[in-house]
Design a protein around this motif. Structure first.
Motif, PDB file in Angstrom:
ATOM      1  N   HIS A  32      14.424  -6.854  10.174  1.00 18.44           N
ATOM      2  CA  HIS A  32      13.911  -7.532   8.978  1.00 18.44           C
ATOM      3  C   HIS A  32      12.504  -8.122   9.075  1.00 18.44           C
ATOM      4  CE1 HIS A  32      17.675  -7.187   6.789  1.00 18.44           C
ATOM      5  NE2 HIS A  32      18.311  -7.555   7.892  1.00 18.44           N
ATOM      6  N   THR A  34       8.428  -8.113  10.359  1.00 19.78           N
ATOM      7  CA  THR A  34       7.353  -7.187  10.736  1.00 19.78           C
ATOM      8  C   THR A  34       7.017  -7.313  12.227  1.00 19.78           C
ATOM      9  OG1 THR A  34       6.382  -7.350   8.532  1.00 19.78           O
ATOM     10  CG2 THR A  34       4.943  -6.574  10.288  1.00 19.78           C
ATOM     11  N   ASP A  55       2.189 -12.405   1.009  1.00 24.82           N
ATOM     12  CA  ASP A  55       3.318 -11.639   1.543  1.00 24.82           C
ATOM     13  C   ASP A  55       4.476 -11.823   0.560  1.00 24.82           C
ATOM     14  OD1 ASP A  55       5.294 -10.382   2.922  1.00 24.82           O
ATOM     15  OD2 ASP A  55       5.255 -11.699   4.677  1.00 24.82           O
ATOM     16  N   GLY A  57       7.879 -11.891  -0.262  1.00 20.15           N
ATOM     17  CA  GLY A  57       9.133 -12.022   0.505  1.00 20.15           C
ATOM     18  C   GLY A  57       8.779 -12.200   1.974  1.00 20.15           C
ATOM     19  N   GLU A  80       9.123 -17.080  -0.172  1.00 15.92           N
ATOM     20  CA  GLU A  80      10.437 -16.705   0.364  1.00 15.92           C
ATOM     21  C   GLU A  80      11.534 -17.415  -0.421  1.00 15.92           C
ATOM     22  OE1 GLU A  80      11.820 -14.505   2.562  1.00 15.92           O
ATOM     23  OE2 GLU A  80      13.656 -15.453   1.833  1.00 15.92           O
ATOM     24  N   GLN A  81      12.527 -16.626  -0.845  1.00 12.94           N
ATOM     25  CA  GLN A  81      13.613 -17.189  -1.662  1.00 12.94           C
ATOM     26  C   GLN A  81      14.647 -17.963  -0.837  1.00 12.94           C
ATOM     27  OE1 GLN A  81      15.949 -14.088  -3.466  1.00 12.94           O
ATOM     28  NE2 GLN A  81      16.036 -12.853  -1.615  1.00 12.94           N
ATOM     29  N   ARG A  82      14.797 -17.622   0.454  1.00 11.71           N
ATOM     30  CA  ARG A  82      15.834 -18.288   1.264  1.00 11.71           C
ATOM     31  C   ARG A  82      15.244 -19.532   1.928  1.00 11.71           C
ATOM     32  NH1 ARG A  82      17.484 -12.665   1.872  1.00 11.71           N
ATOM     33  NH2 ARG A  82      19.758 -12.523   1.794  1.00 11.71           N
ATOM     34  N   ASN A 107      11.421 -18.072  -5.770  1.00  5.79           N
ATOM     35  CA  ASN A 107      11.564 -16.661  -6.127  1.00  5.79           C
ATOM     36  C   ASN A 107      10.215 -16.131  -6.609  1.00  5.79           C
ATOM     37  OD1 ASN A 107      12.308 -14.172  -7.708  1.00  5.79           O
ATOM     38  ND2 ASN A 107      14.327 -14.827  -6.995  1.00  5.79           N
ATOM     39  N   LEU A 108       9.890 -14.922  -6.204  1.00  2.58           N
ATOM     40  CA  LEU A 108       8.567 -14.384  -6.539  1.00  2.58           C
ATOM     41  C   LEU A 108       8.336 -14.298  -8.041  1.00  2.58           C
ATOM     42  CD1 LEU A 108       8.559 -11.052  -7.427  1.00  2.58           C
ATOM     43  CD2 LEU A 108       9.624 -11.012  -5.188  1.00  2.58           C
ATOM     44  N   PRO A 124      11.005  -5.635   0.367  1.00  3.49           N
ATOM     45  CA  PRO A 124      11.815  -6.854   0.354  1.00  3.49           C
ATOM     46  C   PRO A 124      13.108  -6.790  -0.466  1.00  3.49           C
ATOM     47  CG  PRO A 124       9.865  -7.134  -1.014  1.00  3.49           C
ATOM     48  CD  PRO A 124       9.737  -5.794  -0.366  1.00  3.49           C
ATOM     49  N   TYR A 149      13.119  -7.071  -9.855  1.00  2.00           N
ATOM     50  CA  TYR A 149      12.048  -7.444  -8.921  1.00  2.00           C
ATOM     51  C   TYR A 149      11.040  -6.311  -8.751  1.00  2.00           C
ATOM     52  CZ  TYR A 149      15.148 -11.303  -7.444  1.00  2.00           C
ATOM     53  OH  TYR A 149      15.941 -12.415  -7.407  1.00  2.00           O
TER      54      TYR A 149
END
Ligand SMILES: C[S@@+](CC[C@H](N)C(=O)[O-])C[C@H]1O[C@@H](n2cnc3c(N)ncnc32)[C@H](O)[C@@H]1O
Length: 197
Positions: A32, A34, A55, A57, A80-82, A107-108, A124, A149
Motif C-alpha cells: 500500500h 510507495t 498526494d 490519498g 488521507e481519509q483514515r 475525504n478528497l 487510491p 472518486y
C-alpha cells in the motif's frame, strides 16, 4: 540542496523508512505505500520550486515525506481519509521536521484542488473494487464510491491548466484525462509521468 541536518540514510531502504511506523503499518508497506525509490523518482518529476504537489490519498505519508525531503523548495501536501494513517503521517513528519510537508485528514471530495499545481496518484480507490486489497474496515468501500472518486479526480485533472504534472503509480490509464500526455514511464510501465498539453 538537501538539508544537511536531516538524515538521508532513512531514504536508502524501505525497511529503514518503514521503521518510522509501528509494526502493523510496516506490514502494509509492500502493498500500500510507495517504495522510497519510486517516491524519489516521482518527486524529481513533480518538483517545481514554489509549486504545490498533492498526494491524492496519502496513507502514512511516505511519498510526501520522501519527495519533500529531497525537494525542500516544493510544497507537498497529502490528504488521507483514515484518521489513523493521517496520525502516523503527522508523527513521521514531526520526527523528520519537514516544513514543506503538510497532511490533511479528510475525504478528497472536500478539498479545494485550486490550491495544488501537480498531483501524485497511487491507485487510491482500488480497494473499492478489490476486497483483497482493503487496508482495514474503518471506511466504507463500494463500486459506487470507486466511480464517484474516479470521476471526481478525472474532472479535477481535466480542469487544470496546461503544464500540470501528474504521476500515476499502478493506476489505470482510463483515470487520466486525454489532455495529459505520457512523457515517461518506468518500473515495467507501472510508474507513469504525464504533462497536460
Ligand atoms: C494505495 S494507498 C497510497 C498511500 C500513499 N499515497 C503512498 O503512496 O504511500 C491509497 C490511500 O488513499 C486513501 N484514500 C482512498 N480514497 C480516499 C478518499 N476518497 N479521500 C482520501 N483518502 C483516500 C486510502 O485510505 C489509502 O491510504
Amino acid at each position: 540542496m538537501l538539508n544537511e541536518l536531516l538524515n538521508p540514510t532513512l531514504f536508502r531502504h524501505d525497511t529503514a523508512f518503514d521503521d518510522l511506523y509501528p509494526e502493523h503499518i510496516q506490514e502494509l508497506s509492500q502493498m500500500h505505500w510507495t517504495p522510497v525509490d519510486i517516491a524519489k523518482k516521482a518527486g524529481d518529476f513533480l518538483s517545481i520550486p514554489n509549486n504545490s504537489v498533492l498526494d491524492i490519498g496519502s496513507g502514512v505519508g511516505k511519498f510526501c515525506i520522501t519527495a519533500g525531503f529531497f525537494h525542500p523548495e516544493t510544497f507537498f501536501c497529502g490528504i488521507e481519509q483514515r484518521e489513523e494513517l493521517y496520525t502516523f503521517a503527522e508523527i513521521a513528519k514531526a520526527e523528520i521536521e519537514l516544513p514543506n510537508v503538510n497532511f490533511i485528514h479528510g475525504n478528497l471530495t472536500e478539498l479545494d484542488f485550486k490550491n495544488y499545481d501537480h498531483f501524485y496518484f497511487y491507485n487510491p480507490f482500488y480497494e473499492n473494487i478489490e476486497p483483497d486489497s482493503r487496508i482495514d474496515y474503518t471506511v466504507r468501500t463500494s463500486f459506487e464510491l470507486y466511480n464517484l472518486y474516479s470521476r471526481f479526480v478525472f474532472q479535477m485533472l481535466e480542469e487544470k491548466p496546461p503544464e500540470t504534472r501528474l504521476v500515476t503509480f499502478h493506476a489505470p490509464e482510463t483515470q487520466v484525462p486525454p489532455g495529459y500526455q505520457l512523457v515517461n514511464n518506468s518500473y515495467s510501465r507501472v510508474l507513469k509521468m504525464w504533462i497536460k498539453k
